[in-house]
Design an enzyme around this catalytic site. Structure first.
Site, PDB file in Angstrom:
ATOM      1  N   LYS A 283       0.698  -1.252   0.040  1.00 54.90           N
ATOM      2  CA  LYS A 283       0.069  -0.052   0.015  1.00 54.90           C
ATOM      3  C   LYS A 283       0.732   1.308   0.041  1.00 54.90           C
ATOM      4  O   LYS A 283       1.699   1.119   0.843  1.00 54.90           O
ATOM      5  CB  LYS A 283      -0.994  -0.061   1.265  1.00 54.90           C
ATOM      6  CG  LYS A 283      -2.064   0.865   1.278  1.00 54.90           C
ATOM      7  CD  LYS A 283      -3.101   0.490   2.138  1.00 54.90           C
ATOM      8  CE  LYS A 283      -4.187   1.355   2.166  1.00 54.90           C
ATOM      9  NZ  LYS A 283      -5.457   0.810   3.099  1.00 54.90           N
ATOM     10  N   GLU A 360     -19.415  -4.701  10.222  1.00 50.77           N
ATOM     11  CA  GLU A 360     -20.583  -3.936  11.334  1.00 50.77           C
ATOM     12  C   GLU A 360     -21.395  -5.041  11.751  1.00 50.77           C
ATOM     13  O   GLU A 360     -21.940  -4.562  12.728  1.00 50.77           O
ATOM     14  CB  GLU A 360     -21.022  -2.961  10.335  1.00 50.77           C
ATOM     15  CG  GLU A 360     -20.368  -1.901   9.847  1.00 50.77           C
ATOM     16  CD  GLU A 360     -19.178  -1.917   8.694  1.00 50.77           C
ATOM     17  OE1 GLU A 360     -19.530  -3.030   8.184  1.00 50.77           O
ATOM     18  OE2 GLU A 360     -18.450  -1.056   8.491  1.00 50.77           O
ATOM     19  N   ARG A 388     -25.730  -1.446   7.351  1.00 49.86           N
ATOM     20  CA  ARG A 388     -25.495  -2.895   7.122  1.00 49.86           C
ATOM     21  C   ARG A 388     -25.867  -3.803   8.391  1.00 49.86           C
ATOM     22  O   ARG A 388     -26.168  -4.800   8.436  1.00 49.86           O
ATOM     23  CB  ARG A 388     -24.043  -2.941   7.340  1.00 49.86           C
ATOM     24  CG  ARG A 388     -23.120  -2.971   6.050  1.00 49.86           C
ATOM     25  CD  ARG A 388     -23.145  -4.092   5.511  1.00 49.86           C
ATOM     26  NE  ARG A 388     -22.913  -4.104   3.702  1.00 49.86           N
ATOM     27  CZ  ARG A 388     -21.744  -4.117   3.503  1.00 49.86           C
ATOM     28  NH1 ARG A 388     -20.572  -4.502   4.146  1.00 49.86           N
ATOM     29  NH2 ARG A 388     -21.426  -3.868   2.117  1.00 49.86           N
TER      30      ARG A 388
HETATM   31  C1  LIG Z   1     -19.207  -1.709   4.990  1.00 48.34           C
HETATM   32  C2  LIG Z   1     -17.802  -0.863   5.099  1.00 48.34           C
HETATM   33  N1  LIG Z   1     -17.248  -0.489   6.319  1.00 48.34           N
HETATM   34  C3  LIG Z   1     -16.041   0.451   6.295  1.00 48.34           C
HETATM   35  C4  LIG Z   1     -15.672   1.140   5.271  1.00 48.34           C
HETATM   36  C5  LIG Z   1     -14.707   2.129   5.315  1.00 48.34           C
HETATM   37  N2  LIG Z   1     -13.574   1.419   4.328  1.00 48.34           N
HETATM   38  C6  LIG Z   1     -13.134   1.987   3.189  1.00 48.34           C
HETATM   39  S1  LIG Z   1     -11.704   1.309   2.622  1.00 48.34           S
HETATM   40  C7  LIG Z   1     -11.513   0.424   3.912  1.00 48.34           C
HETATM   41  C8  LIG Z   1     -10.367  -0.703   4.051  1.00 48.34           C
HETATM   42  C9  LIG Z   1     -10.244  -1.442   2.916  1.00 48.34           C
HETATM   43  O1  LIG Z   1      -9.339  -2.210   3.320  1.00 48.34           O
HETATM   44  P1  LIG Z   1      -9.004  -3.184   1.991  1.00 48.34           P
HETATM   45  O2  LIG Z   1     -10.125  -4.052   1.403  1.00 48.34           O
HETATM   46  O3  LIG Z   1      -7.928  -4.114   2.317  1.00 48.34           O
HETATM   47  O4  LIG Z   1      -8.187  -2.463   0.948  1.00 48.34           O
HETATM   48  P2  LIG Z   1      -6.955  -1.602   0.825  1.00 48.34           P
HETATM   49  O5  LIG Z   1      -7.585  -0.086   1.190  1.00 48.34           O
HETATM   50  O6  LIG Z   1      -5.901  -2.042   1.740  1.00 48.34           O
HETATM   51  O7  LIG Z   1      -6.459  -1.540  -0.442  1.00 48.34           O
HETATM   52  C10 LIG Z   1     -12.359   0.659   4.781  1.00 48.34           C
HETATM   53  C11 LIG Z   1     -12.515   0.242   6.379  1.00 48.34           C
HETATM   54  C12 LIG Z   1     -16.535   0.582   3.921  1.00 48.34           C
HETATM   55  N3  LIG Z   1     -16.091   1.402   2.836  1.00 48.34           N
HETATM   56  N4  LIG Z   1     -17.473  -0.134   4.134  1.00 48.34           N
END
Ligand SMILES: Cc1ncc(C[n+]2csc(CCOP(=O)(O)OP(=O)(O)O)c2C)c(N)n1
Length: 637
Positions: A283, A360, A388
């Site tokens: 990342k 969630e 959710r």
């Molecule tokens: C249901 C939900 N909860 C929280 C989020 C907030 N959120 C957006 S991106 C993210 C992290 C995603 O991590 P990952 O899937 O590993 O992707 P990366 O950013 O590391 O590429 C979160 C928690 C969301 N988009 N949807």
């Protein structure tokens, strides 16, 4: 002209040499950094998927093949490769490109919901649809992060995908070890074990050399891969896990080696059944500030942490103080420790803070369990993500009258993240839940007051909701009306033309409205009910002393606070007109918070004009003339 500027669509990628692809990756990174540091956006995740996205578009044939990005925050590179280089500078600006895939923007975009962990379910359905419709030449590709893979939906989908043996479906797990925070939980530890395994580098090399010697055709090749995997099975565990589910596994692959990723994807594409390709990426790669950022690899710029002066920080500080006094208070976040302001609480009481991952639903029912076990959980979540867990809040918490406090950050209009991120549903959803009490603080002082009141409630759930951004100035009550704060009385005391009931910070907007209306001789009483559910019965009595009741809320109008006030008045046989102002029940596009509120008519100027008209309808004489002037283009300022 840069190489990137020559890429008008995925087909332009296909003839590029390895050297050109390397150059292209560099140009993409430069543009990502230059743009997002100016416009804001998800920088870290996109820097990590540059080579992966190039490989996807070289191997698959979008839009015939369908590409589903989980969450969608990492789709900027995809935008750049599908004809949006020239407009990329408008990212997340009103009228410009959205921060997620957008079907209005491109035929290459499919899923724009931005709530995590849905991609595998969409992909499962799409693959089944193409099978049933007799379109066997389409492949469906889902890209899901290790963070999103912690969400329950992803596992429900995997369970089904495993059974859909002839679906043409490629699942790419983009494993960078991070969500906002380092990804947590059993699965994450499983994946992390690979990265720290001393044989990992060796395995990557092994796969790389073996693959590059392998001819690029069909299922037998997959068998070779499979053989490689079997050979390392005892050292690297995920394949065991996925294969036990019945899903073919390829990996781990170095996600920054474009050629290697391409090779793996071609094999997966040609296999003809669901395949999971496990790609390891970094990342923030290519931007030292992101790579060295130990909080979240610059998941977002500007950083999403709870900055001083924000509602999130105020909440975080108050909760730390409550935690000192109340050892039974514990906190839960769903992968948003820093953005929700819980980081301070977690630092102060590490044993009493739980980050459950992007989960969630689990967070809420786990909170129910904590409450049944004698604790008072505070579930800190963005308003939009509570959607959710509605059933969990309703049945698992409220039905059992459990003392769980939901703290809903980013309630109301959020801004540049657009339709899927506006927290405009909770105010209505929570009105439906029996026994739920909902507080909406208007300022920092009220956050402290109402959160303290909420954690004192021991016979049912509570909500404290507040918006995104900086807290405004504090306004003290001039009088009390039941539990309601009277913020302004017109000259001559209570009893005037309009009773304006503002929920949360909208009460402060109400004060500005009152100032504007006073100039035109319209007397307004402005009150803040503090709790928007149950609606304070004192409002029924107050309404009787006015000629019009106005409610203002930063929430969808349907079934929100305004409707609850109107119902209260009906129930008390108060025969009084009620104007309910709130957000239109639509998917509101991105823009700054102020721009979206302006468009929704929730500014003092718009409200003053509309209230003047409503008063005029019911009044003879002076006021009617004022309103006529206003409607004829002389706005009531
Ligand atoms: C249901 C939900 N909860 C929280 C989020 C907030 N959120 C957006 S991106 C993210 C992290 C995603 O991590 P990952 O899937 O590993 O992707 P990366 O950013 O590391 O590429 C979160 C928690 C969301 N988009 N949807």
């Amino acid at each position: 002209m840069t190489l990137l500027e020559c890429i008008k669509g995925p087909e332009d990628l296909k003839g590029l040499s390895h050297e050109q692809l390397t150059r292209l990756a560099g140009e993409i990174r430069d543009l990502l950094i230059e743009t997002t540091t100016r416009t804001s956006g998800h920088l870290g995740p996109n820097l990590g998927v540059v080579e992966l996205t190039i490989a996807i578009h070289r191997v698959f044939d979008s839009p015939k093949d369908k590409i589903v990005f989980d969450t969608g925050h990492q789709a900027y590179v995809h935008k750049l490769l599908t004809g949006r280089v020239a407009t990329f500078g408008t990212l997340r600006q009103r009228g410009g490109l959205t921060g997620y895939p957008s079907r209005a923007e491109s035929e290459h975009d499919l899923v724009e919901n931005s709530h995590a962990s849905t991609s595998l379910s969409y992909a499962d359905g799409l693959a089944k649809a193409y099978k049933l419709r007799g379109e066997p030449d389409r492949t469906v590709v889902a890209i899901i992060g290790d963070g999103a893979l912690t969400g329950g939906m992803a596992w429900e989908a995997l369970n089904n995908i495993a059974a859909a043996k002839d679906s043409r479906l490629v699942m790419i797990v983009n494993d960078n070890g991070w969500s906002y925070q380092p990804t947590i939980g059993g699965l994450a530890e499983h994946l992390a074990a690979i990265r720290v395994n001393p044989r990992y580098e060796h395995v990557l090399d092994y796969i790389k050399t073996t693959l590059s010697r392998t001819p690029l055709v069909g299922a037998p090749i997959y068998g070779t891969l499979h053989g490689i995997k079997k050979g390392i099975k005892d050292v690297l565990q995920p394949q065991v896990m996925f294969e036990d589910l019945g899903i073919k596994y390829v990996g781990p692959i170095d996600g920054h080696d474009e050629r290697l990723v391409e090779t793996a994807l071609r094999h997966a594409r040609d296999f003809g059944a669901p395949v999971l390709v496990h790609v390891i990426t970094r990342k923030g790669l290519g931007y030292p500030e992101a790579e060295q950022n130990t909080v979240d690899c610059l998941h977002q710029v500007p950083a999403a942490g709870a900055a001083p002066g924000t509602w999130s920080r105020v909440f975080g500080d108050v909760l730390v103080a409550i935690g000192a006094r109340r050892p039974d208070v514990v906190a839960i976040t769903a992968a948003m420790l820093h953005p929700t302001g819980l980081a301070q609480f977690a630092a102060a009481y590490p044993d009493r803070a739980y980050d459950v991952g992007i989960a969630e639903q689990h967070a809420v029912t786990s909170a129910a369990g904590l409450a049944m076990g004698g604790l008072h959980p505070v579930v800190a979540i963005y308003s939009t993500f509570l959607n959710r867990a509605f059933d969990q809040a309703l049945m698992d918490v409220a039905l059992h009258q459990l003392p769980v406090t939901f703290v809903l950050d980013r309630a109301g209009v959020t801004g540049p993240d657009g339709a899927s991120h506006h927290g405009m549903w909770d105010g209505s959803l929570m009105q439906l839940v029996p026994g739920m009490k909902v507080a909406a603080p208007r300022d920092a002082r009220r956050v402290a007051e109402l959160l303290n009141e909420a954690v004192e409630v021991s016979d049912g759930p509570t909500v404290v909701r507040f918006p995104k951004g900086k807290v405004g100035g504090e306004v003290e009550a001039v009088a009390k009306l039941g539990g309601t704060d009277v913020l302004r009385e017109p000259a001559g005391g209570l009893g005037a033309d309009v009773l304006l009931v503002g929920a949360g910070p909208m009460a402060l907007v109400g004060l500005e409205v009152a100032d504007r209306l006073a100039v035109h001789g319209i007397g307004v009483t402005v009150v803040d009910p503090r709790w928007t559910k149950p609606v304070d019965e004192a409002l029924a009595g107050a309404a009787r002393q006015h000629r019009l009741v106005v409610t203002v809320e930063d929430n969808g109008r349907a079934g929100g606070f305004g409707d609850a006030v109107a119902r209260l008045l009906r129930d008390h046989d108060v025969d009084m007109p009620v104007k309910t102002f709130g957000l239109p029940q639509e998917f509101l596009a991105h823009g700054t918070r102020d721009e979206v509120l302006e468009e929704a008519g929730l500014t003092p100027q718009h409200l003053a004009r509309q209230i003047t008209e409503a008063v005029a309808l019911r009044s003879p004489g002076d006021v009617r003339e004022t309103a006529t002037a206003a409607t004829e283009g002389h706005p009531v300022e």
